[in-house]
Design a protein around this motif. Sequence first.
Motif, PDB file in Angstrom:
ATOM      1  N   PRO A  51     -11.779 -12.299  87.906  1.00 52.55           N
ATOM      2  CA  PRO A  51     -11.932 -13.677  88.406  1.00 52.55           C
ATOM      3  C   PRO A  51     -13.333 -13.972  88.938  1.00 52.55           C
ATOM      4  CG  PRO A  51      -9.905 -12.700  89.243  1.00 52.55           C
ATOM      5  CD  PRO A  51     -10.712 -11.599  88.643  1.00 52.55           C
ATOM      6  N   ASN A  52     -14.076 -12.927  89.271  1.00 46.26           N
ATOM      7  CA  ASN A  52     -15.435 -13.111  89.787  1.00 46.26           C
ATOM      8  C   ASN A  52     -16.486 -13.172  88.690  1.00 46.26           C
ATOM      9  OD1 ASN A  52     -15.037 -12.928  92.765  1.00 46.26           O
ATOM     10  ND2 ASN A  52     -14.250 -10.886  92.268  1.00 46.26           N
ATOM     11  N   LEU A  53     -16.082 -12.927  87.461  1.00 42.46           N
ATOM     12  CA  LEU A  53     -17.029 -12.896  86.350  1.00 42.46           C
ATOM     13  C   LEU A  53     -17.086 -14.281  85.701  1.00 42.46           C
ATOM     14  CD1 LEU A  53     -18.939 -11.201  84.610  1.00 42.46           C
ATOM     15  CD2 LEU A  53     -16.975 -10.584  83.181  1.00 42.46           C
ATOM     16  N   GLU A  54     -18.143 -15.016  85.997  1.00 40.64           N
ATOM     17  CA  GLU A  54     -18.311 -16.364  85.465  1.00 40.64           C
ATOM     18  C   GLU A  54     -19.216 -16.303  84.241  1.00 40.64           C
ATOM     19  OE1 GLU A  54     -19.767 -18.874  88.549  1.00 40.64           O
ATOM     20  OE2 GLU A  54     -18.078 -18.477  89.897  1.00 40.64           O
ATOM     21  N   THR A  55     -18.611 -16.349  83.075  1.00 39.74           N
ATOM     22  CA  THR A  55     -19.382 -16.280  81.836  1.00 39.74           C
ATOM     23  C   THR A  55     -18.549 -16.793  80.673  1.00 39.74           C
ATOM     24  OG1 THR A  55     -20.619 -14.809  80.365  1.00 39.74           O
ATOM     25  CG2 THR A  55     -18.629 -13.917  81.343  1.00 39.74           C
ATOM     26  N   ASP A  56     -19.250 -17.278  79.652  1.00 38.55           N
ATOM     27  CA  ASP A  56     -18.575 -17.661  78.410  1.00 38.55           C
ATOM     28  C   ASP A  56     -18.849 -16.647  77.308  1.00 38.55           C
ATOM     29  OD1 ASP A  56     -21.238 -18.170  77.975  1.00 38.55           O
ATOM     30  OD2 ASP A  56     -20.998 -20.275  77.411  1.00 38.55           O
ATOM     31  N   LYS A  57     -19.462 -15.526  77.683  1.00 33.36           N
ATOM     32  CA  LYS A  57     -19.756 -14.488  76.696  1.00 33.36           C
ATOM     33  C   LYS A  57     -18.474 -13.747  76.310  1.00 33.36           C
ATOM     34  CE  LYS A  57     -24.169 -15.288  76.956  1.00 33.36           C
ATOM     35  NZ  LYS A  57     -24.901 -15.926  75.829  1.00 33.36           N
ATOM     36  N   ARG A  58     -18.500 -13.138  75.135  1.00 34.52           N
ATOM     37  CA  ARG A  58     -17.354 -12.357  74.670  1.00 34.52           C
ATOM     38  C   ARG A  58     -17.207 -11.122  75.543  1.00 34.52           C
ATOM     39  NH1 ARG A  58     -16.507  -8.443  70.207  1.00 34.52           N
ATOM     40  NH2 ARG A  58     -18.754  -8.569  69.761  1.00 34.52           N
ATOM     41  N   ILE A  59     -15.982 -10.847  75.965  1.00 29.79           N
ATOM     42  CA  ILE A  59     -15.697  -9.699  76.825  1.00 29.79           C
ATOM     43  C   ILE A  59     -14.778  -8.730  76.082  1.00 29.79           C
ATOM     44  CG2 ILE A  59     -14.606  -8.935  78.973  1.00 29.79           C
ATOM     45  CD1 ILE A  59     -15.317 -11.686  80.149  1.00 29.79           C
ATOM     46  N   GLU A  60     -15.181  -7.461  76.053  1.00 27.09           N
ATOM     47  CA  GLU A  60     -14.357  -6.410  75.467  1.00 27.09           C
ATOM     48  C   GLU A  60     -14.164  -5.309  76.519  1.00 27.09           C
ATOM     49  OE1 GLU A  60     -12.921  -6.659  72.682  1.00 27.09           O
ATOM     50  OE2 GLU A  60     -14.091  -8.082  71.469  1.00 27.09           O
ATOM     51  N   VAL A  61     -12.935  -4.854  76.666  1.00 27.16           N
ATOM     52  CA  VAL A  61     -12.629  -3.797  77.629  1.00 27.16           C
ATOM     53  C   VAL A  61     -12.411  -2.488  76.879  1.00 27.16           C
ATOM     54  CG1 VAL A  61     -11.059  -3.015  79.443  1.00 27.16           C
ATOM     55  CG2 VAL A  61     -11.580  -5.455  79.209  1.00 27.16           C
ATOM     56  N   ILE A  62     -13.090  -1.440  77.317  1.00 27.73           N
ATOM     57  CA  ILE A  62     -12.927  -0.109  76.732  1.00 27.73           C
ATOM     58  C   ILE A  62     -12.373   0.804  77.824  1.00 27.73           C
ATOM     59  CG2 ILE A  62     -14.080   1.866  75.688  1.00 27.73           C
ATOM     60  CD1 ILE A  62     -16.173  -0.062  74.584  1.00 27.73           C
ATOM     61  N   GLU A  63     -11.221   1.398  77.560  1.00 32.30           N
ATOM     62  CA  GLU A  63     -10.545   2.227  78.557  1.00 32.30           C
ATOM     63  C   GLU A  63     -10.583   3.692  78.145  1.00 32.30           C
ATOM     64  OE1 GLU A  63      -5.970   2.889  80.072  1.00 32.30           O
ATOM     65  OE2 GLU A  63      -6.671   0.817  79.893  1.00 32.30           O
ATOM     66  N   ILE A  64     -10.991   4.552  79.083  1.00 34.23           N
ATOM     67  CA  ILE A  64     -10.952   5.996  78.852  1.00 34.23           C
ATOM     68  C   ILE A  64      -9.972   6.623  79.837  1.00 34.23           C
ATOM     69  CG2 ILE A  64     -13.343   5.995  78.046  1.00 34.23           C
ATOM     70  CD1 ILE A  64     -14.124   7.302  80.733  1.00 34.23           C
ATOM     71  N   GLU A  65      -9.643   7.887  79.594  1.00 37.69           N
ATOM     72  CA  GLU A  65      -8.756   8.592  80.514  1.00 37.69           C
ATOM     73  C   GLU A  65      -9.521   9.005  81.758  1.00 37.69           C
ATOM     74  OE1 GLU A  65      -6.218  11.642  78.889  1.00 37.69           O
ATOM     75  OE2 GLU A  65      -6.440  10.811  76.879  1.00 37.69           O
ATOM     76  N   SER A  66      -8.848   8.944  82.901  1.00 33.57           N
ATOM     77  CA  SER A  66      -9.502   9.233  84.173  1.00 33.57           C
ATOM     78  C   SER A  66      -9.664  10.739  84.380  1.00 33.57           C
ATOM     79  CB  SER A  66      -8.677   8.645  85.329  1.00 33.57           C
ATOM     80  OG  SER A  66      -7.394   9.252  85.373  1.00 33.57           O
TER      81      SER A  66
END
Length: 352
Positions: A51-66
Motif C-alpha cells: 500500500p505504500n508503493l505509489e507507482t504505475d510501473k509493472r510489479i513482479e514478485v519473486i519468492e524464494i525459500e527462507s
Amino acid sequence: MKSIKAVTYPVHFQDKAYKELSNLITTNNYSTLFILVDENTMEHCYPKFIPNLETDKRIEVIEIESGEINKNLETCSGVWNAITELGGDRKSLVITLGGGVITDLGGFVASCFKRGIDFVNIPTTLLSMVDASVGGKTGVDLGVLKNQIGLFANPEMVIVDTDYLTTVTDREIKSGIAEILKYGITYDLKLFNEIKHNKDLDINSLIYRSIEIKNEVVLQDPKEQSLRKVLNFGHTLGHAIESFYLESEEKQNLTHGEAIAIGMVCECFMSAKLLGFPTEKVNEVKEVVLSIYNKTHLLKQDFSAIMELLKHDKKNINGQVNFVLLNDYQDYKLDCKVPEELIVESMEFYNL
C-alpha cells in the motif's frame, strides 16, 4: 528520524522513506519492479509494504525459500531465471523485502544481472536493519561457508521501517541485539550499557545509532582494508560456530546473533589472555550475553570441526586466522593472531 547519508545512497526512515522510493522510481523511469521476498515476508511484510508503493510501473514478485540454507548460488540462478523469464532488463529495479538472507542475496543478484541493475534494500528484521542492509556487502554462502561468494555493491537507497519488526519472532529480535552489543562493546559503550540495564529498550534509537556507527566506519573504509574490520568482532569464531550448526543434521541451527554472541564471549576471553582486557569485563560480557540468549553447550568432540571451519573464514590471509580483539571497551586491535589452543580454551570458558 533524519535520513543518514551513506557512501553513495541514503538511508530513509519510516513514512518519509516510501515517498523517497516513489520519487526514485519516477525519476529513474524503471521498466519493471522485481520485489524479492521469502514465504514469511510474502505473508507478513508484503501486505504492509505494497500500500505504500505509489507507482504505475509493472510489479513482479519473486519468492524464494527462507533460511540461511538457501543463501546460495542455486537460489541465485533461480532468481536470475525468473527475472529473465519475466522480461527483466537493464532498467529494472530489484526491491529486497526481508532479512539478511534476502538483502545479501538480492543485492548480489541485482549486481550481477546484466552486469548490474539498481536495487533497494528494505530490511524487515532487526539484524538486517542494523547490519546486513547497510555497508554495500552482497553475497551468498558456498556450502556452509559464510559469504564466500559476493561483491561490494551499493543500493540506491535503504528503507528502515520498524513496523516490520512486529512480524518477527522474539528469537529474531534477540539475533539482532547481538550486533548492537557488538557496536556497544567496540565503538559506543552507551549501547552496551543500555542493553545491560534496560528491559524496556528504545529500539528505534538503538537502530538509528547502530546504523550511524556502521556508516561512520564504512565511510572511512568502504572495502574493509583496515578500520571496517572492527565490525567483525565476534564474527570470526562466531561464523565458524554458525556454519558448524548449519551443516549438522543432529543439531538445531543457531541464528546469526546467537552464534555471534558466543563468538563475542570467546573473543573477549582471548583478549584477556593476549591483550590484558580486564577479566571482570570478560565476565560482564558473558553475563549480559547469557541473560539474553539460552546457553548453547559446545561439545568438546565438535571443537575440531569448528576449528576446521575457522580456517576457511573469508578474512584469513595466507591461511592465518585474524581476530579483532580488545584492549578495553571501545579500544580494539585488528588482525590479531591467536594460538589454536587458546581458541579451544575460549570455547571451554564459554561452556563454564
